[in-house]
Design a protein around this motif. Sequence first.
Motif, PDB file in Angstrom:
ATOM      1  N   VAL A  23       9.445  -5.041  -6.920  1.00 12.49           N
ATOM      2  CA  VAL A  23      10.146  -4.156  -6.612  1.00 12.49           C
ATOM      3  C   VAL A  23       9.654  -2.741  -7.157  1.00 12.49           C
ATOM      4  CG1 VAL A  23      12.399  -3.163  -7.408  1.00 12.49           C
ATOM      5  CG2 VAL A  23      12.306  -5.388  -6.994  1.00 12.49           C
ATOM      6  N   THR A  24       8.672  -2.785  -8.057  1.00 13.83           N
ATOM      7  CA  THR A  24       8.074  -1.633  -8.714  1.00 13.83           C
ATOM      8  C   THR A  24       6.951  -1.238  -7.580  1.00 13.83           C
ATOM      9  OG1 THR A  24       8.090  -2.351 -10.799  1.00 13.83           O
ATOM     10  CG2 THR A  24       6.586  -0.509 -10.204  1.00 13.83           C
ATOM     11  N   VAL A  25       6.351  -2.282  -6.786  1.00 11.13           N
ATOM     12  CA  VAL A  25       5.378  -1.876  -5.794  1.00 11.13           C
ATOM     13  C   VAL A  25       6.101  -1.214  -4.571  1.00 11.13           C
ATOM     14  CG1 VAL A  25       3.979  -2.770  -4.053  1.00 11.13           C
ATOM     15  CG2 VAL A  25       3.587  -3.538  -6.471  1.00 11.13           C
ATOM     16  N   LEU A  26       7.269  -1.739  -4.308  1.00  5.38           N
ATOM     17  CA  LEU A  26       8.004  -1.315  -3.103  1.00  5.38           C
ATOM     18  C   LEU A  26       8.415   0.073  -3.438  1.00  5.38           C
ATOM     19  CD1 LEU A  26      10.200  -4.400  -1.924  1.00  5.38           C
ATOM     20  CD2 LEU A  26       8.357  -3.313  -0.933  1.00  5.38           C
ATOM     21  N   VAL A  30       7.553   3.629  -1.420  1.00  3.31           N
ATOM     22  CA  VAL A  30       8.671   4.667  -0.950  1.00  3.31           C
ATOM     23  C   VAL A  30       8.290   6.037  -1.516  1.00  3.31           C
ATOM     24  CG1 VAL A  30      11.133   5.535  -1.527  1.00  3.31           C
ATOM     25  CG2 VAL A  30      10.579   2.912  -0.944  1.00  3.31           C
ATOM     26  N   PHE A  31       7.582   5.794  -2.831  1.00  4.30           N
ATOM     27  CA  PHE A  31       7.304   7.238  -3.316  1.00  4.30           C
ATOM     28  C   PHE A  31       6.332   7.845  -2.494  1.00  4.30           C
ATOM     29  CE2 PHE A  31       4.395   9.252  -6.655  1.00  4.30           C
ATOM     30  CZ  PHE A  31       5.166  10.349  -6.959  1.00  4.30           C
ATOM     31  N   HIS A  33       5.642   7.355   0.551  1.00  5.52           N
ATOM     32  CA  HIS A  33       6.081   7.738   1.819  1.00  5.52           C
ATOM     33  C   HIS A  33       6.627   9.010   1.639  1.00  5.52           C
ATOM     34  CE1 HIS A  33       7.672   7.577   5.776  1.00  5.52           C
ATOM     35  NE2 HIS A  33       8.844   8.344   5.197  1.00  5.52           N
ATOM     36  N   ASP A  34       7.210   9.466   0.410  1.00  2.00           N
ATOM     37  CA  ASP A  34       7.736  10.694   0.134  1.00  2.00           C
ATOM     38  C   ASP A  34       6.426  11.765   0.133  1.00  2.00           C
ATOM     39  OD1 ASP A  34      10.084  12.539  -0.506  1.00  2.00           O
ATOM     40  OD2 ASP A  34       8.781  12.886  -2.392  1.00  2.00           O
ATOM     41  N   LEU A  35       5.455  11.318  -0.718  1.00  2.97           N
ATOM     42  CA  LEU A  35       4.144  11.974  -0.868  1.00  2.97           C
ATOM     43  C   LEU A  35       3.486  12.532   0.501  1.00  2.97           C
ATOM     44  CD1 LEU A  35       2.477  10.499  -3.863  1.00  2.97           C
ATOM     45  CD2 LEU A  35       3.754  12.631  -3.771  1.00  2.97           C
ATOM     46  N   SER A  36       3.696  11.425   1.409  1.00  2.00           N
ATOM     47  CA  SER A  36       3.025  11.777   2.800  1.00  2.00           C
ATOM     48  C   SER A  36       3.696  12.860   3.389  1.00  2.00           C
ATOM     49  CB  SER A  36       3.095  10.294   3.483  1.00  2.00           C
ATOM     50  OG  SER A  36       2.320  10.654   4.775  1.00  2.00           O
TER      51      SER A  36
END
Length: 415
Positions: A23-26, A30-31, A33-36
């Motif tokens: 879950v931490t990896v997922l 997501v984090f 993707h936000d940085l991208s």
Amino acid sequence: MKSSIKKIFKSLKTYLVFLFLMVTVLILFVFEHDLSTQKIDNLQKQKNIVHKLTQLDKNDVELALIQFNGKSTQLHQDIDKLMMIYKYNVTERYLLGNASEYSSDINHLSRLIDNFNNAAHVYYEDILKNKKSLKHSQEEIKAKETLENSLTAVTQHINSMLLKHIDYDETKFYVIKNISYGLFIIVLFFTFWYRSRLSKIYNDIEFLYQIDKDKKGYEIFSIEADAIALRMNRKTVSSDNPTMLDKVTGINNYKGMLNSYSHKKGLKDSNFTSVTVLDVDNFSKTHRPYPQDITQSILKKIAYTISLYEQPVDVIARTDYNQYTIILSRPTKEQCYKDAQLIRESIADLKFNVPDVGTERITVTGGHVIKPNNTNLEEAIKQAKEVLNYAKTTGKNKIFQTRDLAQKDVHREIS
């Protein structure tokens, strides 16, 4: 080969930690993707700024210079943000390994921005602000050409970085997709695996909980449940002295009960002590409805059922042909009575196969009293038998308490 509950739960704890990490990896993906998204917005923002710097109002040079200085500073801040964003982009740094390439692109962009700022500064301050009478001097034309070339270089490099970013994102997507599929298969497999194991452990507990083991073909799954079953199948023995044991059931006889109670009464702490005398309904020395082997089987099974509720400081005994005495030690009076009722209900659930008759059920009726500290055991048993005798006159399969006997006296006075 039987499985170990301890090992299953130990590995289950590891699996739960694994799930937490997944879950931490997922969340990390997501984090990222936000940085991208932030990176793309940052590069597009820089493109817009450099275009705006070439379109400042030339008629008001002072205002243009103020706007230029502000946006020029913002360009460098945006480059610093790009470096900070990449610092937290774990996937690109460690999976794609493009740290050196990205660092080179950022440094090159920083140099191009510096060149652009210098060209813009020359154009707006040194040329436009200080120009003389000539409207289109050679210096202005040259400075404007340098500014446009710098703009083109910055725009092309940002476009190149955006294309690389798209390529990185595509590669990252396939990496994350494959990892996600693999993790899903692993989680799916172990979820069903543990579900199966936990279901079998529950079946073991349910099997051990049953009073009448009607699952004769049941195979115990776990080592621990198997060990408990072996202990439960042993006779309840409180003494090595055969004179203190009932020959039929293997539990205490009257003498053994007194001996066990004398040893255990000091271990009861502040608990309440109850005495319950159970009488098997329609079952006495003068009335034997079944053959001897059936009778003994019934007496044994009742004794075994009672022993399932026996705690270390409790004492159980067969004190007459069809009577059992149960001495319980519990934190409350209510718990004493509740456990006595549970024993009665468990006995009522027993089934016996009688030849030429079929399935029969046996019930018991009891008298239950709370033993005061200043009353000896024999006196408490006597009081319990008085309650029992009254209970038997009102029906079967019930346990009366001292207050029920008191109600009988009240009714007698009223009548």
